[in-house]
Design a protein around this motif. Structure first.
Motif, PDB file in Angstrom:
ATOM      1  N   GLU A  27      21.173  53.801  -2.129  1.00  0.00           N
ATOM      2  CA  GLU A  27      21.361  55.067  -1.418  1.00  0.00           C
ATOM      3  C   GLU A  27      22.330  54.879  -0.253  1.00  0.00           C
ATOM      4  OE1 GLU A  27      19.873  59.172  -1.642  1.00  0.00           O
ATOM      5  OE2 GLU A  27      19.877  57.410  -2.956  1.00  0.00           O
ATOM      6  N   ALA A  28      22.194  53.763   0.462  1.00  0.00           N
ATOM      7  CA  ALA A  28      23.089  53.487   1.584  1.00  0.00           C
ATOM      8  C   ALA A  28      24.517  53.227   1.106  1.00  0.00           C
ATOM      9  CB  ALA A  28      22.565  52.287   2.375  1.00  0.00           C
ATOM     10  N   LEU A  31      26.037  56.556   0.285  1.00  0.00           N
ATOM     11  CA  LEU A  31      26.415  57.251   1.514  1.00  0.00           C
ATOM     12  C   LEU A  31      27.693  56.658   2.091  1.00  0.00           C
ATOM     13  CD1 LEU A  31      25.663  59.310   3.751  1.00  0.00           C
ATOM     14  CD2 LEU A  31      24.448  57.438   4.897  1.00  0.00           C
ATOM     15  N   GLY A  34      30.722  57.826   0.412  1.00  0.00           N
ATOM     16  CA  GLY A  34      30.992  59.257   0.491  1.00  0.00           C
ATOM     17  C   GLY A  34      30.495  60.045  -0.698  1.00  0.00           C
ATOM     18  N   ILE A  36      27.364  60.854  -1.389  1.00  0.00           N
ATOM     19  CA  ILE A  36      26.293  61.769  -0.995  1.00  0.00           C
ATOM     20  C   ILE A  36      26.461  62.077   0.489  1.00  0.00           C
ATOM     21  CG2 ILE A  36      24.633  61.082  -2.762  1.00  0.00           C
ATOM     22  CD1 ILE A  36      23.331  59.215  -0.744  1.00  0.00           C
ATOM     23  N   PRO A  37      26.089  63.295   0.930  1.00  0.00           N
ATOM     24  CA  PRO A  37      26.257  63.657   2.343  1.00  0.00           C
ATOM     25  C   PRO A  37      25.207  63.035   3.251  1.00  0.00           C
ATOM     26  CG  PRO A  37      25.282  65.484   1.131  1.00  0.00           C
ATOM     27  CD  PRO A  37      25.639  64.441   0.110  1.00  0.00           C
ATOM     28  N   LYS A  38      24.029  62.763   2.693  1.00  0.00           N
ATOM     29  CA  LYS A  38      22.986  62.108   3.460  1.00  0.00           C
ATOM     30  C   LYS A  38      22.054  61.391   2.497  1.00  0.00           C
ATOM     31  CE  LYS A  38      19.804  66.040   3.657  1.00  0.00           C
ATOM     32  NZ  LYS A  38      18.991  66.901   4.542  1.00  0.00           N
ATOM     33  N   LYS A  39      21.319  60.433   3.028  1.00  0.00           N
ATOM     34  CA  LYS A  39      20.441  59.639   2.184  1.00  0.00           C
ATOM     35  C   LYS A  39      19.138  60.371   1.912  1.00  0.00           C
ATOM     36  CE  LYS A  39      20.098  55.954   4.668  1.00  0.00           C
ATOM     37  NZ  LYS A  39      19.717  54.578   5.062  1.00  0.00           N
ATOM     38  N   THR A  47      15.643  60.012  -3.694  1.00  0.00           N
ATOM     39  CA  THR A  47      16.886  59.260  -3.813  1.00  0.00           C
ATOM     40  C   THR A  47      17.506  59.450  -5.190  1.00  0.00           C
ATOM     41  OG1 THR A  47      15.781  57.277  -4.630  1.00  0.00           O
ATOM     42  CG2 THR A  47      15.979  57.511  -2.241  1.00  0.00           C
ATOM     43  N   ASP A 263      21.281  51.537   7.677  1.00  0.00           N
ATOM     44  CA  ASP A 263      22.710  51.471   7.336  1.00  0.00           C
ATOM     45  C   ASP A 263      23.421  50.331   8.073  1.00  0.00           C
ATOM     46  OD1 ASP A 263      22.662  53.716   5.593  1.00  0.00           O
ATOM     47  OD2 ASP A 263      22.680  55.041   7.323  1.00  0.00           O
TER      48      ASP A 263
END
Length: 681
Positions: A27-28, A31, A34, A36-39, A47, A263
């Motif tokens: 997920e990190a 992110l 770019g 995904i806009p947020k985790k 997720t 992150d």
């Protein structure tokens, strides 16, 4: 920039034990790229790697999660692999098609040993891999990180190269020094580290850590060795080239650290992957993909999706694949780029990409395919299942549907195996553990609407005799016209264990014609399919010694029946006993747990320890040899994993038969009779 735009799509697999944070790391990475806009939260099952209700209901990933993205214009696919031992088959399929593998661990030296089999497999297959120590945001991580690296080095056949020096505040990690660029970065809340001043107090330690890294590289490169001997500080580009070449050849294992939740260290890891991971043509050469001009793909996962049909998750090794083209004489019906549970239809996929291909009905998981043929590429054998359930559809008429559903889910998951046990008249599903079995049952219900009744599978008990007996048997039947007449005298003789069945005759004077000798043997074989206790009879010899016949009424069937009459009366006189199959087990686990593993064996009825040795390929692990009755196999794997941090496993073979304790015989006989009655109902 020009070099980067020419790079082919690459694949990184994330593997490691359960709960180390692989899904959070993917997920990190998504992110950071770019994508995904947020985790999403792994705790809330939000997720990209949470594919379906399987993960949500069981609280652990059970399937490969695939996400294809662009990282600064470069195409990448990340594969999040399950960490539980029960789903190791699925995880191995993901790493076999990867260019590079990220082994995710925690800063806990006590847990390092559970990674040893994974490191051994990666080295056996020469798969480039690096280590990411996650969760360094926990208190005391600085000391734990150091001890974890020391523990991991004892388990790795390749040298571990620490690529970052941790910056510490007491026992906490607050940043790192990049040992290639010699730049310092500080962690600040959520997000990537910021460039920081390298503290003077850290310089001696940094110089020493960089020297160790360079000396490891110099062991593999004469030019770099000469530079170090002449006190020349090699340029960054040269160090980077050495790191890339040595990683590609699986000669080193780079070590990074950070916190996926915070992150921290993720972008540094992503940069290392982009700079150093091999490209598709290098990976294809490593695994032995044959050269050629046409498209070649390899399936690493099969799913049967609603409204789409069979999908083959595949890596494209050569050329490109287009919708509608032919592979293995099947027409590709759909090319889909994958992003977790989402599928995006595309017109083509180029070499290096991972896509799902529709309706390749003749392609099995692990196989490669060109336009007209299957290509056998290096793959891994299916793991031997260790736990089983007998299944019976609860609704009348669902038996055929159940067989078809099992065929589909076992094609999707080679760690499962379904078999029809003809002797016990039952359908048996084998798996890698209880959770694996429950997941399969959930799929039968959710996807196919099948309710099943489960029970423990029947054990293949056998009967034999302790002593011999002689018996006369006659079958005579007259009902008008030709009758039926057979008359035999037989001896029943015990054979040594493993002797099976034997037949002989000592008939003199033609009292029984030779044409009926085979009838007597056939009758004996048929009778011994179920002896007086209800199980097949073994290790016995039948000798035809005398008899008589009728020129008109005797027949093959009459002599078979006469033999059955004789055996029915003879067997109770032969002191029949019940035999049970005994399995030879090889139980593997970290050496520190060997005494516990031994106690599991000796705590089971009839369990017998034979000894133990160091594992031949997995450092820090032992192999315990033992005999255990097959009836005691149930729940063994659950107990084993309970005392081995969830990583112990075993393989088994049927070794021999031995007598069942007389106290157990009546229970076994009663259980078998009830099971047969239920099967016929």
């Amino acid at each position: 920039m020009e070099e980067k735009t020419l790079r082919t799509p690459r694949v990184a697999a994330l593997v490691g034990p359960s709960m180390t944070g692989k899904t959070s790391l993917m997920e990190a990475l998504l992110l950071a790229s770019g994508a995904i806009p947020k985790k999403g939260s792994a705790k809330d099952h939000g997720t990209v790697g949470d594919l379906a209700t399987d993960a949500k209901t069981r609280g652990v990933g059970s399937e490969l999660a695939v996400a294809s993205v662009e990282v600064e214009g470069e195409p990448w696919t990340f594969i999040d692999c399950p960490g539980a031992a029960e789903f190791a088959q699925e995880a191995m399929h993901g790493l076999l098609v990867a260019d590079v593998v990220v082994v995710v661990v925690e800063p806990d030296p006590a847990r390092a040993v559970v990674v040893s089999p994974l490191l051994a497999l990666l080295d056996e297959r020469s798969i480039p891999h690096l280590v990411f120590v996650n969760k360094v945001d926990v208190p005391g991580a600085a000391v734990a990180l150091r001890d974890t690296l020391l523990a991991l080095q004892k388990l790795s056949a390749r040298p571990l190269l620490l690529r970052e020096l941790p910056l510490r505040d007491g026992q906490n990690v607050i940043g790192y020094v990049d040992l290639v660029s010699e730049s310092a970065y500080g962690f600040k809340g959520h997000g990537e580290a910021a460039l920081a001043q390298l503290p003077e107090s850290v310089l001696p330690e940094e110089h020493e850590a960089r020297r160790v890294m360079l000396e490891h590289l110099a062991d593999l490169d004469d030019h770099l060795l000469t530079e170090l001997l002449e006190d020349v500080n090699p340029p960054t580009e040269e160090v980077q080239a050495n790191l890339r070449e040595d990683l590609k050849r699986d000669l080193i294992v780079d070590v990074f650290f950070g916190s996926a939740e915070q992150d921290h260290g993720v972008r540094r890891l992503l940069k290392a992957l982009r700079d150093e991971a091999p490209e598709v043509h290098e990976t294809a050469a490593r695994i032995g993909v044959p050269a050629g001009d046409g498209a070649l793909v390899q399936s690493f996962k099969t799913v049967h999706a609603a409204h789409v049909g069979k999908l083959s998750f595949a890596r494209v090794w050569r050329a490109e694949v287009t919708d509608g083209m032919t592979l293995n004489d099947d027409r590709v019906s759909g090319v889909y780029r994958l992003f977790g549970a989402k599928q995006q239809k595309v017109t083509k996929a180029v070499a290096g990409e991972v896509v799902a291909l529709g309706h390749l009905d003749g392609l099995r998981t692990g196989q490669g395919a060109t336009a007209s043929a299957v290509v056998e590429l290096p793959w891994i054998e299916a793991l031997q299942p260790v736990v089983a359930l007998s299944l019976k559809a609860t609704r009348s008429g669902d038996d055929v549907k159940l067989s078809g559903a099992l065929a589909r889910i076992t094609e999707e998951d080679p760690g499962l195996r379904a078999e029809q046990a003809a002797e016990a008249h039952e359908l048996v599903l084998w798996a890698q553990g209880d959770r694996h079995l429950r997941l399969a049952l959930d799929r039968l219900k959710a996807r196919f609407g099948l309710e099943v009744r489960t029970d423990a599978p029947q054990v293949a008990y056998r009967e034999t005799v302790r002593k011999g007996a002689s018996q006369h048997g006659r079958f005579k039947h007259q009902s008008g016209g030709h009758g039926a007449f057979g008359d035999v005298f037989i001896d029943v003789v015990p054979l040594p264990r493993g002797g099976g069945f034997a037949f002989d005759e000592t008939v003199a004077g033609g009292v029984v014609p030779k044409q009926y000798f085979s009838s007597v043997e056939k009758g004996a074989r048929e009778y011994f399919k179920q002896g007086p206790l209800g199980f097949p009879v073994v290790d016995v010899k039948v000798v035809l010694t005398h008899g008589s016949y009728h020129t008109v009424d005797s027949s093959d069937m009459a002599f078979q029946q006469a033999t059955r009459v004789a055996l029915t009366e003879a067997m109770p006189k032969c002191d029949p006993v019940l035999l049970e199959p005994v399995l030879a087990l090889q139980l593997v686990a970290p050496g520190e747990f060997t005494p516990r593993v031994q106690r599991i064996v000796t705590g089971r009825r009839g369990g017998q320890l034979l000894g133990y040795d160091q594992h031949p390929t997995t450092r820090g692990w032992d192999v315990v040899q033992a005999f255990v009755p097959q009836a005691e196999l149930r729940a063994l794997v659950t107990e084993l994993r309970t005392v081995t941090q969830g990583v112990g496993s075993f393989t088994w073979t049927v070794d021999h038969l031995r007598e069942v304790d007389p106290k157990e015989v009546q229970h076994v006989v009663t259980t078998r009779r009830k099971a047969l009655e239920d099967a016929r109902a």
